[in-house]
Design an enzyme around this catalytic site. Structure first.
Site: not given
Length: 246
Positions: A90-92
């Protein structure tokens, strides 16, 4: 098989036919994915990666370079490749999942799928200067994404504790350059929040260019942390991915 400092296994499922590895967002920790582990147990063996510089690894310096981080995570996952593995970032964490996937494929033990969430594709340019913000402005940016408990951000001592890892993570992901590497052979399943203030659905859809193994894209109601509000939907999608890849 023993767990090391990188791996959290909240609901061990030794007989599960597949293993799902969660990689958290910038400033995030393995415990963020405890509810997902509970929802998927006992059908899936869930691992959550614990980055240095937070929770029980608070005394360790956080990484400031994605390649170093991905190398370490890849090494930590090697003992867990005895069953099909799906990486979820998720995200990074999506950037790390992709980088770890590349490394595992180079070793001949690639994942059966990579799931990327709320992160633009490596080939999409973006505003990568948040790691240069002053402390208060950086924390305000984090608060705007609604992924951190407001009580943490309101407490000066807790803010001071989370800032080093948060800034290191932002530095790592925002200064990372897309590697000169072939597309993943594994399929990529991409997810986005329709109202994400940070990443557009088009940014996430662009992950299609980074795989030769098949691609699909799902948009969910919500913002950058849509997955906490849409947990049942995300879990259902992951179950389908895991069935497909077994």
């Amino acid at each position: 098989m023993t767990e090391d400092r990188w791996i959290r296994r909240y609901h061990p499922a030794d007989d599960a036919p597949a293993r799902l590895v969660f990689l958290p967002h910038a400033g995030g920790s393995a415990s963020f994915f405890h509810p997902f582990s509970k929802a998927l147990s006992p059908d899936v063996d869930v691992l959550a990666v614990q980055y240095p510089g937070r929770q029980d690894r608070f005394g360790e310096p956080p990484f400031t370079r994605i390649p170093d981080h991905a190398d370490a995570i890849t090494q930590a996952l090697l003992p867990w490749l005895d069953v099909p593995v799906v990486l979820f970032g998720h995200s990074m964490g999506a950037t790390l999942a992709y980088e770890v996937g590349l490394r595992l494929e180079a070793r001949g033990s690639g994942p059966h799928a990579v799931v990327v969430s709320a992160r633009r594709a490596p080939s999409r340019p973006g505003d990568d200067t948040r790691h240069l913000l002053d402390d208060n402005t950086l924390l305000a940016e984090v608060a705007n994404l609604s992924g951190t408990d407001p009580r943490v951000l309101a407490d000066e001592e807790l803010r001071a504790l989370i800032l080093p890892a948060l800034r290191a993570d932002y530095t790592a992901v925002e200064t990372h350059t897309h590697p000169d590497a072939p597309p993943l052979a594994a399929p990529i399943h991409a997810h986005a929040g329709a109202d994400d203030p940070r990443v557009t659905p088009e940014d996430v859809r662009a992950w299609a260019a980074h795989t030769t193994g098949g691609f699909d894209f799902t948009t969910h109601p919500g913002g950058h942390f849509y997955l906490t509000e849409r947990l049942p939907d995300v879990v259902a999608a992951l179950r389908k991915t895991l069935v497909i890849t077994q």
